[in-house]
Design a protein around this motif. Structure first.
Motif, PDB file in Angstrom:
ATOM      1  N   ALA B 178       0.811  -1.232   0.000  1.00 44.31           N
ATOM      2  CA  ALA B 178       0.000   0.000   0.000  1.00 44.31           C
ATOM      3  C   ALA B 178       0.840   1.276   0.000  1.00 44.31           C
ATOM      4  CB  ALA B 178      -0.965   0.004   1.180  1.00 44.31           C
ATOM      5  N   HIS B 179       2.032   1.194   0.584  1.00 49.49           N
ATOM      6  CA  HIS B 179       2.853   2.417   0.669  1.00 49.49           C
ATOM      7  C   HIS B 179       4.091   2.370  -0.219  1.00 49.49           C
ATOM      8  CE1 HIS B 179       0.153   3.881   3.719  1.00 49.49           C
ATOM      9  NE2 HIS B 179       0.208   2.679   4.263  1.00 49.49           N
ATOM     10  N   THR B 181       3.902   2.677  -3.532  1.00 49.74           N
ATOM     11  CA  THR B 181       3.618   3.683  -4.561  1.00 49.74           C
ATOM     12  C   THR B 181       2.560   4.592  -3.968  1.00 49.74           C
ATOM     13  OG1 THR B 181       3.857   1.941  -6.224  1.00 49.74           O
ATOM     14  CG2 THR B 181       2.913   4.021  -6.970  1.00 49.74           C
ATOM     15  N   GLU B 182       2.895   5.842  -3.703  1.00 50.76           N
ATOM     16  CA  GLU B 182       1.875   6.677  -3.061  1.00 50.76           C
ATOM     17  C   GLU B 182       2.137   8.163  -3.240  1.00 50.76           C
ATOM     18  OE1 GLU B 182       1.644   6.112   1.231  1.00 50.76           O
ATOM     19  OE2 GLU B 182       3.806   6.139   1.445  1.00 50.76           O
ATOM     20  N   ILE B 183       1.066   8.917  -3.036  1.00 50.98           N
ATOM     21  CA  ILE B 183       1.167  10.351  -2.772  1.00 50.98           C
ATOM     22  C   ILE B 183       0.455  10.509  -1.440  1.00 50.98           C
ATOM     23  CG2 ILE B 183       0.581  12.685  -3.511  1.00 50.98           C
ATOM     24  CD1 ILE B 183       0.382  11.672  -6.389  1.00 50.98           C
ATOM     25  N   ARG B 184       1.231  10.692  -0.383  1.00 55.34           N
ATOM     26  CA  ARG B 184       0.647  10.664   0.955  1.00 55.34           C
ATOM     27  C   ARG B 184      -0.289  11.850   1.213  1.00 55.34           C
ATOM     28  NH1 ARG B 184       5.551   8.426   1.206  1.00 55.34           N
ATOM     29  NH2 ARG B 184       6.635  10.420   1.332  1.00 55.34           N
ATOM     30  N   TYR B 204       4.338  14.857  -3.124  1.00 54.19           N
ATOM     31  CA  TYR B 204       4.911  14.364  -4.373  1.00 54.19           C
ATOM     32  C   TYR B 204       4.626  12.869  -4.524  1.00 54.19           C
ATOM     33  CZ  TYR B 204       7.857  18.468  -5.406  1.00 54.19           C
ATOM     34  OH  TYR B 204       8.324  19.715  -5.729  1.00 54.19           O
ATOM     35  N   PHE B 205       4.605  12.443  -5.751  1.00 53.91           N
ATOM     36  CA  PHE B 205       4.533  11.023  -6.064  1.00 53.91           C
ATOM     37  C   PHE B 205       5.794  10.358  -5.529  1.00 53.91           C
ATOM     38  CE2 PHE B 205       5.246   7.361  -8.796  1.00 53.91           C
ATOM     39  CZ  PHE B 205       3.999   6.767  -8.790  1.00 53.91           C
ATOM     40  N   ALA B 305      -0.750   0.795  -7.840  1.00 54.64           N
ATOM     41  CA  ALA B 305      -0.530   1.098  -6.429  1.00 54.64           C
ATOM     42  C   ALA B 305      -1.576   0.339  -5.645  1.00 54.64           C
ATOM     43  CB  ALA B 305      -0.652   2.588  -6.192  1.00 54.64           C
TER      44      ALA B 305
END
Lengths: 316, 316
Positions: B178-179, B181-184, B204-205, B305
């Protein structure tokens, strides 16, 4: 209205759950709930989903798909479903996705997933709704600032048990209203990084209340009448209408749709507009209070930014 | 793997369209496309959708539902479908919604909507994919900064014509990733308004390339083998595999899934990772180039993602 061909779909809301933010606010006689420090919408969503599983006597391992019917993302990436999955189903391989039609996302998800179940693709689906309204409310726009609550609601949707079924479901979007309810910023058109002192307003929730009301008054009466006619159901057969708790204007709109006071739920002063959680939270509450029993014919009805409207006749 | 019961679904990709951003960039031998000043993802999406309608010889009035299978929002509210509706279907009442499983959103939308068509609810659905990758790329993270392109792709999905059908479709999510690939930031957990000098990176990505590769290498071989087995299809029967153009690691991963070079499309150096538009853009290109003909058995395969994976056997 272009006819949407449909047949009855045999599904059952096997269990429901709800959770509301801890911080209680009052605006005059209106009560609202907002996230307390350290509390997140993800916490509420998981709490509602766990309650739904418990009430459905279902283990997460039995779920075939996790669907978030939410209007807003928890993170920009990945989808909300993956974040719920991480908290509830880590180590399992249940597919997760989001279905979004803003305030009626729960109804869209319920509609779409009932077809997936009917066709035999899935047996049990967990639908979770809820939004962090408080993340983008504009203190300068009293009408919306004092309207929303942070909450979540969930249901386990399963193959029908003989009683539960969706008699009829219809969704329409009239994009004349696309900018009557919006948050212009935060997406690809006006990214988070573009925020500056001159355009901060664009990142706030912005509601043009009287324009929405006017468009609803123009579109909804025909929409509701045509849906009822297509479904072959009379208003009197409906045990309870559960509308999206959009605003205090509910008591203005509902009678114009042929539903006098007393035939529909209105808890706007008690808990406000919970965005995507609004309809399932109200339904869960009605079940909890015993107002809704198995076998009752319900109308779930909602409007959403778009302008989108959903109409669903459901035997609970 | 828990079996997802399924039957063949009779649907046809009646027409496809694609559009890529105008501004061309080069990173070594890699070509990428990003939005030019004044150009938006909404423009590209509408352009791709209009081409799809034209190729399907379908008017927008004939469409029963507009679905955006996109990873990211155009605005925070309303949903992308409503904004596409405004540009293409204003004055009509076609329902609009979004289906999001990040990079495989197109496949999730195709999967779900094929069931809605099979069940007789809709006849023709317009699915539009695409994302503004450039809105959140981090110049400090070369691996992702140099990978993505802004593009859109669309298809008109209609009831099967005797040839076209989906033989098998399966989606899985493994939230261990889950984390990866992320944009938090940018959603309810870390709202746009919370951005400051210390947490800008969170908006940011962020891609942990080697972690993703490791998880894919662990999960995908079994996933693909089990799907093929459940579908009763041999790799040799597949005319062409169209994978999500995730990264240059495609040539590492695909052979490990039993697909040697030449059996799958790889255009990563030509146009990069187009997020949700990646698979439909490649399919549209293969159709345009004549590599794919009506009646060909295709495998559409993607990771997203989540970590989510989609596998779809489609007779084009």
């Amino acid at each position: 209205m272009k006819e949407q061909k449909r047949k009855e779909v045999s599904v059952c809301l096997a269990g429901m759950g709800q959770a509301v933010a801890r911080r209680e606010l009052s605006f005059g006689t209106e009560r609202r709930y907002r996230l307390a420090p350290g509390e997140t919408l993800l916490d509420l969503a998981v709490c509602a989903a766990e309650e739904a599983l418990e009430n459905a006597e279902t283990k997460i391992e039995e779920i075939d798909c996790i669907v978030c019917g939410m209007a807003t993302p928890l993170q920009a990436i990945p989808c909300n479903g993956a974040l719920i999955h991480e908290r509830m189903a880590k180590g399992l391989d249940i597919p997760a996705m989001d279905i979004n039609s803003t305030c009626t996302s729960f109804l869209s998800a319920l509609d779409v997933m009932s077809c997936m179940i009917e066709i035999g693709r899935y047996e049990k689906v967990l639908i979770v709704s809820g939004d962090t309204a408080s993340a983008a409310l504009n203190p300068g726009q009293t009408e919306s600032y004092e309207l929303f609550s942070d909450a979540a609601a969930a249901c386990v949707l399963s193959r029908g048990d003989g009683t539960g079924r969706i008699l009829y479901s219809c969704q329409k979007t009239w994009s004349e209203g696309a900018h009557d309810t919006e948050i212009r910023g935060g997406g690809g058109l006006l990214p988070a990084f573009s925020m500056d002192v001159n355009n901060r307003e664009d990142y706030y929730f912005d509601m043009k209340g009287s324009k929405i009301l006017k468009l609803c008054a123009k579109k909804l009466p025909d929409f509701v009448s045509q849906c009822l006619e297509e479904a072959g159901v009379d208003r009197k057969e409906i045990r309870l209408v559960i509308p999206h708790q959009a605003s205090r204007a509910l008591d203005l709109i509902m009678p114009r749709l042929g539903f006098p006071k007393g035939t529909y739920m209105n808890r706007v002063s008690e808990w406000g507009n919970m965005i995507s959680a609004s309809v399932p939270y109200a339904l869960c509450q009605a079940v909890r209070e015993g107002t809704v029993q198995r076998g009752d014919l319900l109308l779930l009805l909602g409007t959403a930014a778009g302008l989108t409207a959903n109409f669903m006749l459901l035997v609970y």
